[in-house]
Design an enzyme around this catalytic site. Structure first.
Site, PDB file in Angstrom:
ATOM      1  N   ILE A  17       0.843  -1.214   0.000  1.00 60.25           N
ATOM      2  CA  ILE A  17       0.000   0.000   0.000  1.00 60.25           C
ATOM      3  C   ILE A  17       0.873   1.257   0.000  1.00 60.25           C
ATOM      4  CG2 ILE A  17      -1.961   1.184   1.067  1.00 60.25           C
ATOM      5  CD1 ILE A  17      -2.688  -1.378   2.522  1.00 60.25           C
ATOM      6  N   ALA A  84       5.101  -1.832   8.709  1.00 60.91           N
ATOM      7  CA  ALA A  84       4.587  -2.789   9.698  1.00 60.91           C
ATOM      8  C   ALA A  84       4.814  -4.195   9.191  1.00 60.91           C
ATOM      9  CB  ALA A  84       3.083  -2.573   9.902  1.00 60.91           C
ATOM     10  N   GLU A  85       4.791  -5.133  10.108  1.00 59.18           N
ATOM     11  CA  GLU A  85       4.585  -6.533   9.733  1.00 59.18           C
ATOM     12  C   GLU A  85       3.084  -6.641   9.523  1.00 59.18           C
ATOM     13  OE1 GLU A  85       6.592  -9.058   9.159  1.00 59.18           O
ATOM     14  OE2 GLU A  85       8.407  -7.912   9.553  1.00 59.18           O
ATOM     15  N   SER A  86       2.665  -7.244   8.388  1.00 60.13           N
ATOM     16  CA  SER A  86       1.262  -7.070   7.994  1.00 60.13           C
ATOM     17  C   SER A  86       0.455  -8.357   7.804  1.00 60.13           C
ATOM     18  CB  SER A  86       1.215  -6.260   6.695  1.00 60.13           C
ATOM     19  OG  SER A  86       1.742  -7.024   5.625  1.00 60.13           O
ATOM     20  N   THR A 126      -5.781  -0.737  10.697  1.00 62.55           N
ATOM     21  CA  THR A 126      -6.613  -1.745  10.025  1.00 62.55           C
ATOM     22  C   THR A 126      -7.968  -1.923  10.706  1.00 62.55           C
ATOM     23  OG1 THR A 126      -6.757  -4.145   9.705  1.00 62.55           O
ATOM     24  CG2 THR A 126      -5.280  -3.426  11.400  1.00 62.55           C
ATOM     25  N   ASP A 127      -8.937  -2.398   9.937  1.00 64.74           N
ATOM     26  CA  ASP A 127     -10.251  -2.730  10.520  1.00 64.74           C
ATOM     27  C   ASP A 127     -10.132  -3.873  11.536  1.00 64.74           C
ATOM     28  OD1 ASP A 127      -9.741  -4.786   8.669  1.00 64.74           O
ATOM     29  OD2 ASP A 127     -11.599  -4.498   7.536  1.00 64.74           O
ATOM     30  N   GLU A 128      -9.015  -4.626  11.464  1.00 59.52           N
ATOM     31  CA  GLU A 128      -8.889  -5.810  12.329  1.00 59.52           C
ATOM     32  C   GLU A 128      -8.755  -5.441  13.804  1.00 59.52           C
ATOM     33  OE1 GLU A 128      -6.480  -8.955  10.664  1.00 59.52           O
ATOM     34  OE2 GLU A 128      -6.779  -8.161   8.653  1.00 59.52           O
ATOM     35  N   TYR A 150      -1.340 -10.151  15.102  1.00 56.97           N
ATOM     36  CA  TYR A 150      -1.183  -8.986  14.205  1.00 56.97           C
ATOM     37  C   TYR A 150      -2.128  -7.860  14.634  1.00 56.97           C
ATOM     38  CZ  TYR A 150      -2.355  -6.062  10.150  1.00 56.97           C
ATOM     39  OH  TYR A 150      -2.634  -4.987   9.331  1.00 56.97           O
ATOM     40  N   LYS A 154      -1.353  -3.989  16.023  1.00 60.56           N
ATOM     41  CA  LYS A 154      -1.834  -2.766  15.371  1.00 60.56           C
ATOM     42  C   LYS A 154      -2.684  -1.933  16.338  1.00 60.56           C
ATOM     43  CE  LYS A 154      -1.311  -1.640  11.666  1.00 60.56           C
ATOM     44  NZ  LYS A 154      -0.213  -0.848  11.034  1.00 60.56           N
ATOM     45  N   VAL A 206      -8.607 -22.632   0.229  1.00 63.26           N
ATOM     46  CA  VAL A 206      -9.597 -21.805   0.940  1.00 63.26           C
ATOM     47  C   VAL A 206      -9.707 -22.351   2.363  1.00 63.26           C
ATOM     48  CG1 VAL A 206     -12.046 -21.197   1.035  1.00 63.26           C
ATOM     49  CG2 VAL A 206     -10.849 -21.184  -1.158  1.00 63.26           C
ATOM     50  N   ARG A 214     -14.725 -10.749   3.990  1.00 66.66           N
ATOM     51  CA  ARG A 214     -13.828  -9.600   4.041  1.00 66.66           C
ATOM     52  C   ARG A 214     -14.406  -8.485   3.168  1.00 66.66           C
ATOM     53  NH1 ARG A 214     -12.521 -12.172   7.703  1.00 66.66           N
ATOM     54  NH2 ARG A 214     -10.461 -12.850   8.389  1.00 66.66           N
TER      55      ARG A 214
HETATM   56  P1  NAD Z   1       3.445  -4.848   3.363  1.00 65.10           P
HETATM   57  O1  NAD Z   1       3.776  -6.006   4.228  1.00 65.10           O
HETATM   58  O2  NAD Z   1       3.234  -5.055   1.904  1.00 65.10           O
HETATM   59  O3  NAD Z   1       4.574  -3.735   3.494  1.00 65.10           O
HETATM   60  C1  NAD Z   1       5.126  -3.361   4.724  1.00 65.10           C
HETATM   61  C2  NAD Z   1       6.381  -2.547   4.418  1.00 65.10           C
HETATM   62  O4  NAD Z   1       6.937  -2.124   5.680  1.00 65.10           O
HETATM   63  C3  NAD Z   1       7.466  -3.356   3.709  1.00 65.10           C
HETATM   64  O5  NAD Z   1       8.022  -2.599   2.655  1.00 65.10           O
HETATM   65  C4  NAD Z   1       8.504  -3.629   4.792  1.00 65.10           C
HETATM   66  O6  NAD Z   1       9.823  -3.736   4.296  1.00 65.10           O
HETATM   67  C5  NAD Z   1       8.325  -2.400   5.678  1.00 65.10           C
HETATM   68  N1  NAD Z   1       8.735  -2.630   7.078  1.00 65.10           N
HETATM   69  C6  NAD Z   1       8.358  -3.651   7.892  1.00 65.10           C
HETATM   70  N2  NAD Z   1       8.964  -3.536   9.101  1.00 65.10           N
HETATM   71  C7  NAD Z   1       9.719  -2.412   9.042  1.00 65.10           C
HETATM   72  C8  NAD Z   1      10.569  -1.747   9.956  1.00 65.10           C
HETATM   73  N3  NAD Z   1      10.778  -2.231  11.179  1.00 65.10           N
HETATM   74  N4  NAD Z   1      11.177  -0.608   9.569  1.00 65.10           N
HETATM   75  C9  NAD Z   1      10.995  -0.102   8.324  1.00 65.10           C
HETATM   76  N5  NAD Z   1      10.216  -0.693   7.411  1.00 65.10           N
HETATM   77  C10 NAD Z   1       9.581  -1.832   7.750  1.00 65.10           C
HETATM   78  O7  NAD Z   1       2.175  -4.181   4.038  1.00 65.10           O
HETATM   79  P2  NAD Z   1       0.913  -3.466   3.373  1.00 65.10           P
HETATM   80  O8  NAD Z   1      -0.070  -4.491   3.020  1.00 65.10           O
HETATM   81  O9  NAD Z   1       1.385  -2.501   2.357  1.00 65.10           O
HETATM   82  O10 NAD Z   1       0.360  -2.675   4.634  1.00 65.10           O
HETATM   83  C11 NAD Z   1       0.816  -1.357   4.923  1.00 65.10           C
HETATM   84  C12 NAD Z   1       0.132  -0.863   6.190  1.00 65.10           C
HETATM   85  O11 NAD Z   1      -1.273  -0.899   6.018  1.00 65.10           O
HETATM   86  C13 NAD Z   1       0.432  -1.714   7.423  1.00 65.10           C
HETATM   87  O12 NAD Z   1       0.579  -0.842   8.521  1.00 65.10           O
HETATM   88  C14 NAD Z   1      -0.797  -2.579   7.560  1.00 65.10           C
HETATM   89  O13 NAD Z   1      -0.996  -2.944   8.913  1.00 65.10           O
HETATM   90  C15 NAD Z   1      -1.878  -1.653   7.056  1.00 65.10           C
HETATM   91  N6  NAD Z   1      -3.057  -2.304   6.457  1.00 65.10           N
HETATM   92  C16 NAD Z   1      -2.907  -3.238   5.475  1.00 65.10           C
HETATM   93  C17 NAD Z   1      -4.046  -3.805   4.884  1.00 65.10           C
HETATM   94  C18 NAD Z   1      -3.943  -4.810   3.770  1.00 65.10           C
HETATM   95  O14 NAD Z   1      -4.977  -5.338   3.343  1.00 65.10           O
HETATM   96  N7  NAD Z   1      -2.771  -5.094   3.229  1.00 65.10           N
HETATM   97  C19 NAD Z   1      -5.327  -3.418   5.326  1.00 65.10           C
HETATM   98  C20 NAD Z   1      -5.419  -2.458   6.337  1.00 65.10           C
HETATM   99  C21 NAD Z   1      -4.281  -1.901   6.884  1.00 65.10           C
HETATM  100  P1  TYD Z   2      -5.570 -12.478   4.210  1.00 65.02           P
HETATM  101  O1  TYD Z   2      -5.347 -12.008   2.804  1.00 65.02           O
HETATM  102  O2  TYD Z   2      -4.478 -13.210   4.894  1.00 65.02           O
HETATM  103  O3  TYD Z   2      -6.008 -11.173   5.024  1.00 65.02           O
HETATM  104  P2  TYD Z   2      -6.640 -11.057   6.541  1.00 65.02           P
HETATM  105  O4  TYD Z   2      -6.393 -12.299   7.260  1.00 65.02           O
HETATM  106  O5  TYD Z   2      -5.840  -9.914   7.098  1.00 65.02           O
HETATM  107  O6  TYD Z   2      -8.076 -10.727   6.344  1.00 65.02           O
HETATM  108  O7  TYD Z   2      -6.853 -13.391   4.244  1.00 65.02           O
HETATM  109  C1  TYD Z   2      -8.095 -12.932   3.744  1.00 65.02           C
HETATM  110  C2  TYD Z   2      -9.130 -14.034   3.997  1.00 65.02           C
HETATM  111  O8  TYD Z   2      -8.820 -15.162   3.185  1.00 65.02           O
HETATM  112  C3  TYD Z   2      -9.112 -14.539   5.423  1.00 65.02           C
HETATM  113  O9  TYD Z   2     -10.457 -14.859   5.807  1.00 65.02           O
HETATM  114  C4  TYD Z   2      -8.276 -15.801   5.356  1.00 65.02           C
HETATM  115  C5  TYD Z   2      -8.578 -16.340   3.977  1.00 65.02           C
HETATM  116  N1  TYD Z   2      -7.481 -17.062   3.297  1.00 65.02           N
HETATM  117  C6  TYD Z   2      -7.753 -18.275   2.665  1.00 65.02           C
HETATM  118  O10 TYD Z   2      -8.897 -18.783   2.681  1.00 65.02           O
HETATM  119  N2  TYD Z   2      -6.735 -18.901   2.002  1.00 65.02           N
HETATM  120  C7  TYD Z   2      -5.469 -18.395   1.959  1.00 65.02           C
HETATM  121  O11 TYD Z   2      -4.573 -19.002   1.341  1.00 65.02           O
HETATM  122  C8  TYD Z   2      -5.203 -17.153   2.625  1.00 65.02           C
HETATM  123  C9  TYD Z   2      -3.825 -16.565   2.615  1.00 65.02           C
HETATM  124  C10 TYD Z   2      -6.244 -16.519   3.275  1.00 65.02           C
END
Ligand code: NAD
Ligand code: TYD
Length: 329
Positions: A17, A84-86, A126-128, A150, A154, A206, A214
């Site tokens: 993102i 973040a770790e995501s 996040t919504d989580e 996770y 957050k 799945v 979701r």
């Molecule tokens: P991502 O895992 O793709 O990217 C995370 C990035 O952060 C990576 O580039 C990683 O190298 C960097 N990073 C991790 N630890 C770090 C540290 N200690 N110092 C510096 N950089 C570090 O994640 P994403 O999916 O792009 O999510 C971005 C943000 O949005 C996160 O905070 C996540 O919690 C939030 N978010 C994600 C989703 C989603 O669906 N992906 C939804 C809601 C919120």
């Molecule tokens: P995910 O993309 O890991 O996001 P989050 O757990 O943060 O919502 O998973 C989205 C949904 O899909 C979740 O309900 C778990 C499910 N899922 C599967 O069914 N199969 C998969 O291989 C993965 C990675 C997730």
């Protein structure tokens, strides 16, 4: 009122993102400063279309002294904090990196930002953090009841941000986004994993019966929403960012198979995730009212663009296959 910024610093800008946000910021004429540790999830390939139009620092957000040097040199006035770790499944295997990056990293960044009198700090959450909900929608006032390691990390980050707002008058806002999908997402997450699996002629895994729901937000819509909040959001406030496109996982898998011209036999039900949240759903009335933002991309259009992107970027996606298989072994 629209606020103006001179220099924006994006943490996690090499992630999924964060990189979409950086591409948007460049389009708007900024030269963003990116801070990213480049973990397994970070990849500068995501920024190749804006190469030369951002500054990059490979720094861990827990590294106070390197951040201090960077802030003194670059003097950013706004921070958008994505780093973040995501991934929920990884947090179930080992919560340690999540506590470190998402809680301690956020605290270190807050301290530096406070010291350097940053004008605006947008914390991406996040919504989580609300936990799951069987019926109805979460509003920004809903209590925090996170379930996975996770989500807990957050939520702790959100609470730290709130504490700095209240205690130090720190100019932060919190964005709580629903599940994102789109180009460049690491294929440990459901949608790109499903597409990659089909491209490898395997069945989409799945979890459980596929009944978990979701709310899917196309990543470019998410970046636009965050931009609106950066410019127009009120300090101290929380903003939900969702799309209204809710689906059961089984339906997502079927849609993907449909777009890719495969039949529904391409699904395999696998062991459920422990503690699996049943449904997420966000009310987005607040951001709509304050900024006019709403998601523009329908789920069908977004899925079709994502499948096309994956087909056109097979090499990048296939490069993650072994790592994904190790993770899910
Ligand atoms: P991502 O895992 O793709 O990217 C995370 C990035 O952060 C990576 O580039 C990683 O190298 C960097 N990073 C991790 N630890 C770090 C540290 N200690 N110092 C510096 N950089 C570090 O994640 P994403 O999916 O792009 O999510 C971005 C943000 O949005 C996160 O905070 C996540 O919690 C939030 N978010 C994600 C989703 C989603 O669906 N992906 C939804 C809601 C919120
Ligand atoms: P995910 O993309 O890991 O996001 P989050 O757990 O943060 O919502 O998973 C989205 C949904 O899909 C979740 O309900 C778990 C499910 N899922 C599967 O069914 N199969 C998969 O291989 C993965 C990675 C997730």
């Amino acid at each position: 009122m629209r606020r103006k910024f001179r220099k924006i610093l994006v943490t996690g800008g090499a992630g999924f993102i964060g990189s979409a946000f950086v591409r948007l910021a460049v389009k708007k004429g900024f030269l963003p400063i990116i801070v990213d540790k480049l973990t397994y999830a970070g990849d500068l390939a995501r920024l190749k279309e804006v190469s030369g139009k951002f500054k990059f620092y490979k720094i861990d957000i827990c590294d106070k002294s390197r951040l201090e040097t960077l802030f003194t040199r670059e003097k950013p006035d706004a921070i958008i904090h994505f780093a973040a770790e995501s991934h929920v499944d990884r947090s179930i295997k080992d919560a340690t990196p999540f506590i470190e990056a998402n809680i301690r990293g956020t605290q270190v960044l807050l301290d530096i930002a406070l010291k350097h009198k940053i004008k605006r700090f947008v914390h991406i959450s996040t919504d989580e953090v609300y936990g799951d909900i069987e019926k109805g929608k979460f509003s920004e006032e809903s209590p925090l009841k996170p379930n996975s390691p996770y989500a807990v990390s957050k939520a702790a980050g959100d609470l730290l941000v709130k504490a700095y707002v209240r205690t130090f008058n720190f100019p932060a806002l919190i964005v709580r986004a629903s599940n994102n999908y789109g180009p460049w997402q690491y294929p440990e997450k459901f949608i790109p994993r499903a597409i990659l699996t089909v491209l490898k002629n395997k069945k989409i895994p799945v979890y459980g019966k596929g009944l978990n729901v979701r709310e899917w937000l196309y990543v470019e819509d998410c970046a636009l929403g965050i931009w609106q909040i950066l410019e127009r959001g009120k300090i101290g406030e929380v903003y939900n960012l969702g799309s209204g496109y809710e689906e059961k996982n089984i339906q997502i898998a079927e849609k993907i198979l449909g777009v890719m011209g495969r039949c529904s036999e391409g699904i395999e039900f696998v062991k459920d995730r422990p503690g699996h949240d049943i449904r997420y759903s966000l009310s987005v009335e607040k951001i709509l009212k304050q900024t006019g933002w709403r998601a523009q991309t329908s789920l069908d259009a977004g899925l079709s663009m994502t499948v096309d992107w994956c087909i056109n970027n097979k090499q990048w996606l296939f490069g993650k296959w072994e790592e994904i298989n190790k993770l899910y072994k």
